[in-house]
Scaffold this motif. Structure first.
Motif, mmCIF file in Angstrom:
data_model
loop_
_atom_site.group_PDB
_atom_site.id
_atom_site.type_symbol
_atom_site.label_atom_id
_atom_site.label_comp_id
_atom_site.label_asym_id
_atom_site.label_seq_id
_atom_site.Cartn_x
_atom_site.Cartn_y
_atom_site.Cartn_z
ATOM 1 N N SER A 73 0.854 -1.182 0.000
ATOM 2 C CA SER A 73 0.000 0.000 0.000
ATOM 3 C C SER A 73 0.893 1.236 0.000
ATOM 4 O O SER A 73 1.727 1.393 0.895
ATOM 5 C CB SER A 73 -0.897 0.032 1.241
ATOM 6 O OG SER A 73 -1.694 -1.123 1.302
ATOM 7 N N ILE A 74 0.703 2.095 -0.999
ATOM 8 C CA ILE A 74 1.503 3.322 -1.064
ATOM 9 C C ILE A 74 0.588 4.526 -1.254
ATOM 10 O O ILE A 74 -0.512 4.409 -1.792
ATOM 11 C CB ILE A 74 2.558 3.284 -2.188
ATOM 12 C CG1 ILE A 74 1.914 3.040 -3.548
ATOM 13 C CG2 ILE A 74 3.614 2.239 -1.890
ATOM 14 C CD1 ILE A 74 2.893 3.103 -4.710
ATOM 15 N N ILE A 75 1.046 5.667 -0.790
ATOM 16 C CA ILE A 75 0.306 6.910 -0.934
ATOM 17 C C ILE A 75 0.994 7.755 -1.989
ATOM 18 O O ILE A 75 2.213 7.950 -1.957
ATOM 19 C CB ILE A 75 0.227 7.663 0.415
ATOM 20 C CG1 ILE A 75 -0.673 6.874 1.370
ATOM 21 C CG2 ILE A 75 -0.273 9.086 0.213
ATOM 22 C CD1 ILE A 75 -0.829 7.497 2.735
ATOM 23 N N ASN A 83 7.923 9.013 -5.756
ATOM 24 C CA ASN A 83 8.805 7.900 -6.074
ATOM 25 C C ASN A 83 9.256 7.207 -4.789
ATOM 26 O O ASN A 83 9.742 7.863 -3.862
ATOM 27 C CB ASN A 83 10.026 8.410 -6.851
ATOM 28 C CG ASN A 83 10.838 7.272 -7.403
ATOM 29 O OD1 ASN A 83 10.309 6.360 -8.021
ATOM 30 N ND2 ASN A 83 12.138 7.317 -7.174
ATOM 31 N N TYR A 84 9.062 5.903 -4.752
ATOM 32 C CA TYR A 84 9.574 5.064 -3.672
ATOM 33 C C TYR A 84 10.659 4.190 -4.284
ATOM 34 O O TYR A 84 10.369 3.368 -5.143
ATOM 35 C CB TYR A 84 8.462 4.185 -3.093
ATOM 36 C CG TYR A 84 7.339 4.949 -2.454
ATOM 37 C CD1 TYR A 84 7.380 5.275 -1.111
ATOM 38 C CD2 TYR A 84 6.213 5.326 -3.195
ATOM 39 C CE1 TYR A 84 6.338 5.967 -0.502
ATOM 40 C CE2 TYR A 84 5.167 6.018 -2.601
ATOM 41 C CZ TYR A 84 5.240 6.335 -1.261
ATOM 42 O OH TYR A 84 4.208 7.014 -0.665
ATOM 43 N N SER A 85 11.892 4.356 -3.868
ATOM 44 C CA SER A 85 12.996 3.634 -4.523
ATOM 45 C C SER A 85 13.400 2.341 -3.809
ATOM 46 O O SER A 85 14.175 1.566 -4.343
ATOM 47 C CB SER A 85 14.214 4.544 -4.652
ATOM 48 O OG SER A 85 14.652 4.948 -3.369
ATOM 49 N N ASN A 86 12.862 2.092 -2.609
ATOM 50 C CA ASN A 86 13.253 0.916 -1.846
ATOM 51 C C ASN A 86 12.012 0.373 -1.146
ATOM 52 O O ASN A 86 11.893 0.447 0.067
ATOM 53 C CB ASN A 86 14.338 1.287 -0.831
ATOM 54 C CG ASN A 86 15.013 0.075 -0.231
ATOM 55 O OD1 ASN A 86 14.390 -0.957 -0.036
ATOM 56 N ND2 ASN A 86 16.281 0.206 0.084
ATOM 57 N N GLY A 159 11.188 -0.571 -6.713
ATOM 58 C CA GLY A 159 10.663 0.741 -6.389
ATOM 59 C C GLY A 159 9.325 0.926 -7.072
ATOM 60 O O GLY A 159 8.907 0.110 -7.897
ATOM 61 N N ALA A 160 8.647 2.014 -6.740
ATOM 62 C CA ALA A 160 7.364 2.331 -7.367
ATOM 63 C C ALA A 160 7.285 3.828 -7.591
ATOM 64 O O ALA A 160 7.707 4.630 -6.751
ATOM 65 C CB ALA A 160 6.203 1.867 -6.505
ATOM 66 N N TYR A 161 6.734 4.188 -8.748
ATOM 67 C CA TYR A 161 6.508 5.581 -9.113
ATOM 68 C C TYR A 161 5.010 5.749 -9.322
ATOM 69 O O TYR A 161 4.375 4.930 -9.979
ATOM 70 C CB TYR A 161 7.263 5.894 -10.409
ATOM 71 C CG TYR A 161 6.910 7.229 -11.030
ATOM 72 C CD1 TYR A 161 7.569 8.385 -10.634
ATOM 73 C CD2 TYR A 161 5.911 7.322 -11.986
ATOM 74 C CE1 TYR A 161 7.240 9.609 -11.196
ATOM 75 C CE2 TYR A 161 5.571 8.539 -12.553
ATOM 76 C CZ TYR A 161 6.239 9.678 -12.153
ATOM 77 O OH TYR A 161 5.915 10.893 -12.704
#
Length: 191
Positions: A73-75, A83-86, A159-161
């Motif tokens: 789950s990301i916001i 951007n979440y790189s890890n 990661g997730a963008y």
């Protein structure tokens, strides 16, 4: 030709056809022995899940119909690409050889009616961001990404963008409303 001979000929042809359509069945015994061990590769939460006490990124696990599902789950912040790189680690902790890792974007899981506000969503290899799968709204844009191999004791960091449309109504921009749920399979093949 006589009627009697024609009838016998037809009967013989019918008998021959029946023989050629007959099925031969025989039994050959096979034993299928099932054992169990830990999977050759496992998924672990990345460092981004520790930022702000996990307020923006969370990783959890559950089972559904006998399948282990990892829920990430990301916001995303409206109008500001995030951007979440890890975010997630895929690690080879138990297999002595190499494991091939591929991402497969399957599609949305259910519908919220808010997917159109997700302008762009990618999951990528942090070491090589050109290896990614991508969604825009409910559409799969990039369906597969070959992430390469991981050797024994090694990990690939995902990661997730995410880019959330700035026109998302404020009532949905509360950090709790699910805009979209995407299924991405992580395929791991021991080499």
């Amino acid at each position: 030709m006589e009627k009697g001979k024609l009838g016998l000929l037809a009967l013989a042809a019918l008998g021959l056809a029946a023989l050629t359509m007959a099925t031969i069945t025989f039994t050959n015994v096979s034993y299928w022995v099932i054992n169990a061990t830990l999977p050759p590769a496992m998924k672990y939460p990345g460092l981004d899940t520790q930022t702000a006490n996990g307020q923006f990124a969370k990783v959890s696990y559950y089972y559904s119909n006998g399948v282990n599902i990892t829920r990430i789950s990301i916001i995303g912040f409206t109008g500001d690409p995030t951007n979440y790189s890890n975010l997630l680690l895929i690690c080879n902790k138990y297999y002595q050889g190499n494991i091939q890792v591929t991402l497969q974007a399957v599609g949305t899981v259910g519908s919220t009616g808010l997917e159109s506000y997700v302008d762009d969503f990618r999951v990528y290899n942090s070491a090589n961001p050109q290896q990614y799968v991508e969604f825009k709204g409910t559409s799969v844009v990039q369906s597969t990404a070959n992430l390469g191999t991981i050797g024994y004791g090694q990990c690939i960091t995902l990661g997730a963008y995410i880019d959330v449309d700035p026109t998302l109504p404020a009532t949905y921009a509360n950090g709790n409303t699910v805009l979209a749920t995407y299924q991405i399979n992580i395929v791991m093949s021991p080499q």
